[in-house]
Design an enzyme around this catalytic site. Structure first.
Site, PDB file in Angstrom:
ATOM      1  N   LYS A  56       0.850  -1.211   0.000  1.00 21.52           N
ATOM      2  CA  LYS A  56       0.000   0.000   0.000  1.00 21.52           C
ATOM      3  C   LYS A  56       0.875   1.246   0.000  1.00 21.52           C
ATOM      4  O   LYS A  56       0.715   2.150  -0.821  1.00 21.52           O
ATOM      5  CB  LYS A  56      -0.908   0.028   1.223  1.00 21.52           C
ATOM      6  N   ASN A  57       1.839   1.306   0.912  1.00 21.36           N
ATOM      7  CA  ASN A  57       2.594   2.544   1.076  1.00 21.36           C
ATOM      8  C   ASN A  57       3.557   2.803  -0.070  1.00 21.36           C
ATOM      9  O   ASN A  57       3.790   3.957  -0.440  1.00 21.36           O
ATOM     10  CB  ASN A  57       3.298   2.543   2.434  1.00 21.36           C
ATOM     11  N   CYS A 150      -4.411  12.351  12.750  1.00 26.12           N
ATOM     12  CA  CYS A 150      -5.355  11.231  12.633  1.00 26.12           C
ATOM     13  C   CYS A 150      -5.334  10.477  13.950  1.00 26.12           C
ATOM     14  O   CYS A 150      -4.688  10.897  14.906  1.00 26.12           O
ATOM     15  CB  CYS A 150      -5.000  10.324  11.462  1.00 26.12           C
ATOM     16  N   ARG A 155       0.882  14.223  13.715  1.00 23.91           N
ATOM     17  CA  ARG A 155       1.421  14.049  12.348  1.00 23.91           C
ATOM     18  C   ARG A 155       1.601  15.371  11.596  1.00 23.91           C
ATOM     19  O   ARG A 155       0.992  15.575  10.543  1.00 23.91           O
ATOM     20  CB  ARG A 155       0.570  13.064  11.565  1.00 23.91           C
ATOM     21  N   ASP A 348       3.923   0.055  12.395  1.00 20.16           N
ATOM     22  CA  ASP A 348       2.696  -0.461  11.775  1.00 20.16           C
ATOM     23  C   ASP A 348       2.412  -1.916  12.146  1.00 20.16           C
ATOM     24  O   ASP A 348       1.394  -2.461  11.730  1.00 20.16           O
ATOM     25  CB  ASP A 348       2.772  -0.321  10.250  1.00 20.16           C
ATOM     26  N   ARG A 443      -9.092  -0.042   4.235  1.00 17.14           N
ATOM     27  CA  ARG A 443      -8.226   0.947   3.573  1.00 17.14           C
ATOM     28  C   ARG A 443      -6.900   0.321   3.140  1.00 17.14           C
ATOM     29  O   ARG A 443      -6.277   0.726   2.183  1.00 17.14           O
ATOM     30  CB  ARG A 443      -7.864   2.077   4.566  1.00 17.14           C
TER      31      ARG A 443
HETATM   32  C1  EPZ Z   1       4.390   6.606   6.688  1.00 22.74           C
HETATM   33  O1  EPZ Z   1       3.633   7.673   7.270  1.00 22.74           O
HETATM   34  C2  EPZ Z   1       3.384   5.463   6.494  1.00 22.74           C
HETATM   35  N1  EPZ Z   1       2.311   5.935   5.642  1.00 22.74           N
HETATM   36  C3  EPZ Z   1       2.809   5.060   7.849  1.00 22.74           C
HETATM   37  O2  EPZ Z   1       1.976   3.925   7.647  1.00 22.74           O
HETATM   38  C4  EPZ Z   1       3.939   4.633   8.762  1.00 22.74           C
HETATM   39  O3  EPZ Z   1       3.420   4.376  10.039  1.00 22.74           O
HETATM   40  C5  EPZ Z   1       4.971   5.776   8.876  1.00 22.74           C
HETATM   41  O4  EPZ Z   1       5.442   6.156   7.570  1.00 22.74           O
HETATM   42  C6  EPZ Z   1       6.168   5.363   9.702  1.00 22.74           C
HETATM   43  O5  EPZ Z   1       6.756   4.222   9.215  1.00 22.74           O
HETATM   44  C7  EPZ Z   1       2.513   5.977   4.303  1.00 22.74           C
HETATM   45  O6  EPZ Z   1       3.553   5.670   3.770  1.00 22.74           O
HETATM   46  C8  EPZ Z   1       1.344   6.440   3.486  1.00 22.74           C
HETATM   47  P1  EPZ Z   1       6.467   9.775   9.074  1.00 22.74           P
HETATM   48  P2  EPZ Z   1       4.264   9.140   7.367  1.00 22.74           P
HETATM   49  O7  EPZ Z   1       6.481  11.050   8.327  1.00 22.74           O
HETATM   50  O8  EPZ Z   1       5.105   9.386   6.188  1.00 22.74           O
HETATM   51  C9  EPZ Z   1       6.779  12.996  12.535  1.00 22.74           C
HETATM   52  C10 EPZ Z   1       0.018   2.620   7.777  1.00 22.74           C
HETATM   53  O9  EPZ Z   1      -0.556   2.073   8.732  1.00 22.74           O
HETATM   54  N2  EPZ Z   1       6.859  14.012  11.473  1.00 22.74           N
HETATM   55  O10 EPZ Z   1       7.646   8.891   8.973  1.00 22.74           O
HETATM   56  O11 EPZ Z   1       3.180  10.073   7.660  1.00 22.74           O
HETATM   57  C11 EPZ Z   1       5.359  12.402  12.647  1.00 22.74           C
HETATM   58  O12 EPZ Z   1       4.533  13.185  13.410  1.00 22.74           O
HETATM   59  C12 EPZ Z   1       0.573   4.049   7.940  1.00 22.74           C
HETATM   60  O13 EPZ Z   1       0.186   2.092   6.670  1.00 22.74           O
HETATM   61  C13 EPZ Z   1       7.116  15.326  11.822  1.00 22.74           C
HETATM   62  O14 EPZ Z   1       7.286  15.647  12.995  1.00 22.74           O
HETATM   63  O15 EPZ Z   1       5.168   8.942   8.673  1.00 22.74           O
HETATM   64  C14 EPZ Z   1       5.599  11.067  13.262  1.00 22.74           C
HETATM   65  O16 EPZ Z   1       5.616  11.177  14.643  1.00 22.74           O
HETATM   66  C15 EPZ Z   1       0.252   4.641   9.268  1.00 22.74           C
HETATM   67  N3  EPZ Z   1       7.153  16.257  10.827  1.00 22.74           N
HETATM   68  C16 EPZ Z   1       6.971  10.696  12.720  1.00 22.74           C
HETATM   69  O17 EPZ Z   1       7.569  11.878  12.188  1.00 22.74           O
HETATM   70  C17 EPZ Z   1       6.969  15.934   9.501  1.00 22.74           C
HETATM   71  O18 EPZ Z   1       7.011  16.813   8.631  1.00 22.74           O
HETATM   72  C18 EPZ Z   1       6.918   9.638  11.635  1.00 22.74           C
HETATM   73  O19 EPZ Z   1       6.115  10.101  10.607  1.00 22.74           O
HETATM   74  C19 EPZ Z   1       6.714  14.594   9.169  1.00 22.74           C
HETATM   75  C20 EPZ Z   1       6.658  13.643  10.169  1.00 22.74           C
END
Ligand code: EPZ
Length: 471
Positions: A56-57, A150, A155, A348, A443
């Site tokens: 998916k991702n 969410c 996030r 995840d 989803r």
């Molecule tokens: C991706 O989300 C995945 N989603 C998530 O999978 C997964 O949990 C996550 O990476 C971590 O592995 C997709 O790829 C669509 P992050 P993403 O940016 O990119 C902080 C699932 O179940 N952060 O690595 O949104 C954020 O708040 C989903 O399939 C900032 O602070 O994750 C979080 O605490 C859920 N500022 C941490 O980094 C930013 O600008 C990790 O978020 C961006 C992120």
């Protein structure tokens, strides 16, 4: 075609005739809102083999990346799930031509005429925010609704925005929207940016943007997730020059144009992990493919530590057995996890592991370090008889000899992976479990009911009068 090969097709193959045709996605259940549930009778014993769907991702990132490419891109092994549909409709709302058929998706974004993604579309899927990088890089501007938090955390997207500024974009927040355009009115410019946190999304956004920036970009402390590697591979096959994917530093030589290419989406490591845990929690033996073992190595280590037998049948097939060997009492032992960015333990899979730990012997500590609010599934697992003590972003999970005893009940899926943990708990619980708000689960898991039924689980998808009578 070899299992995971990439073929470059000539830049101008042919133009698709319709805006958005989905000949296979439309089969996803539409009316999942509130009236559809999963009913599971347990405890189950699973056996047999299942096929793991495309990631998916990775799909979400690659579909966004097709906006960078002139001509058509063809993605194979695209999972049939609602998140993909939502992403495809975002591209269509921008004017791209998208056709999907038999697990393939063809995208041509030469006709993109709009650079604004509205809130309605964004509400459907956070991943929609990933289009901001390609839109600014190729079309010079973008207006994208802020995705907002969410159920698993605040996030923020500050790293995406600061990184785009480092590449010569002017980025403003106006009425809940991110408005970005190139400062020089011509294009993005290569630069240096260090991510405060190895965010997957921010790494993907900046990788796509820098691929079309003028000059060289150095991104450091980036995410090393396999999905980032898949995106870099697709972009490089589309003419980009990205080095270092999978490490914490990326060197990107920008190109003025990228061309559509063909790519096979890699198997979903989180789906594979979920089924590996299904075998463990039901003390069963199942095999699955395709799986890339190095992408689930952390989980393999943890399940082996608990006492599971995990064997590699061939290059892309894993067998997981948790069938008690010595004597009936010989059972899985507790273990602790702390989630962290790849190659650490994936956040995840944290909810699914929590469900498993309630059936092990002993108590375990589960620590969530990636998201600030990813424990809501604990409350639902408690409704099923689990004994779990949550304290902020960590939880002590008490095993079956410490007061946890899973029994069927009514529970609510509050997010995708939390929902998956309830399915697993339902498979191990005595009696019938009813899971509500399954739209969260559908989803991200393709045909999960059929796959589990094929493994011998007594699970069905049925509809009920609306939920409000429950909460
Ligand atoms: C991706 O989300 C995945 N989603 C998530 O999978 C997964 O949990 C996550 O990476 C971590 O592995 C997709 O790829 C669509 P992050 P993403 O940016 O990119 C902080 C699932 O179940 N952060 O690595 O949104 C954020 O708040 C989903 O399939 C900032 O602070 O994750 C979080 O605490 C859920 N500022 C941490 O980094 C930013 O600008 C990790 O978020 C961006 C992120």
């Amino acid at each position: 075609m070899a299992l995971f090969s990439n073929i470059i097709i000539s830049p101008k193959p042919f133009v698709l005739s319709c805006s958005y045709q989905n000949t296979h996605l439309s089969k996803t259940p539409q009316n999942t809102k509130q009236d559809a549930i999963f009913k599971i009778k347990g405890p189950a014993t699973l056996s047999g083999h299942i096929t793991i769907s495309g990631s998916k991702n990775s799909s979400l990132a690659l579909i966004a990346a097709t906006l960078c490419c002139s001509g058509s891109s063809l993605l194979h092994n695209v999972p049939n799930i609602s998140d993909i549909q939502a992403m495809a409709s975002i591209l269509c709302s921008l004017g791209a031509k998208v056709e999907s058929f038999d697990g393939k998706m063809m995208v041509n974004s030469d006709g993109v005429g709009k650079i604004e993604v509205d809130l309605e579309e964004m509400r459907k899927i956070r991943g929609g925010f990933f289009v901001i990088g390609p839109l600014v890089a190729r079309f010079g501007e973008a207006v994208v609704a802020l995705p907002g938090g969410c159920n698993i955390g605040k996030r923020p997207v500050d790293l995406h925005l600061r990184g785009l500024r480092a590449l010569g974009a002017v980025v403003e927040l106006r009425d809940g929207k991110v408005c970005a355009h190139t400062a020089n009115g011509k294009g993005l410019v290569g630069g240096r940016f260090r991510l405060d946190y190895p965010s997957v999304g921010a790494t993907e956004t900046l990788m796509m943007a820098a691929s079309m920036a003028d000059g060289i970009t150095l991104l450091s402390n980036v995410a090393k997730e396999p999905e980032v590697v898949d995106l870099a591979r697709f972009l490089n096959d589309s003419g980009a020059s990205i080095e270092g994917a999978g490490s914490d530093t990326l060197v990107i030589r920008g190109k003025s144009q990228l061309y559509g290419s063909e790519c096979v989406i890699r198997p979903d490591r989180i789906e594979a992990g979920t089924f590996m845990i299904a075998a463990a929690i039901t003390r069963s033996c199942i095999s699955m493919s395709p799986v890339i073992p190095s992408r689930v190595s952390c989980l393999i280590d943890k399940l082996s530590e608990a006492g599971c037998k995990i064997s590699q049948v061939d290059q892309h097939t894993l067998r997981v057995s948790a069938v008690p060997e010595l004597y009936p009492g010989d059972d899985l032992k507790s273990f602790g996890i702390k989630t962290s960015p790849f190659p650490g333990f994936p956040t995840d899979l944290q909810p699914q592991i929590m469900a498993l730990l309630t059936t092990c012997t002993g108590s375990s500590l589960v620590e969530e370090s990636v998201f600030d609010n990813r424990m809501s599934h604990a409350r639902e697992l408690q409704k099923l008889g689990a004994r779990i003590q949550v304290n902020g972003n960590s939880a002590i999970v008490f095993g079956k000899d410490k007061g946890s005893s899973l029994c069927g009940s009514r529970v609510i899926a509050r997010d995708l992976r939390g929902g998956a943990s309830l399915i697993l708990a339902g498979l191990a619980a005595k009696g019938t479990t009813e899971i509500h708000k399954i739209e969260h689960i559908e989803r991200g898991y393709e045909n999960i009911v059929t796959k589990l039924q094929n493994l011998g689980a007594d699970i069905e998808r049925s509809t009920l009068p609306s939920l409000s009578s429950l909460v």
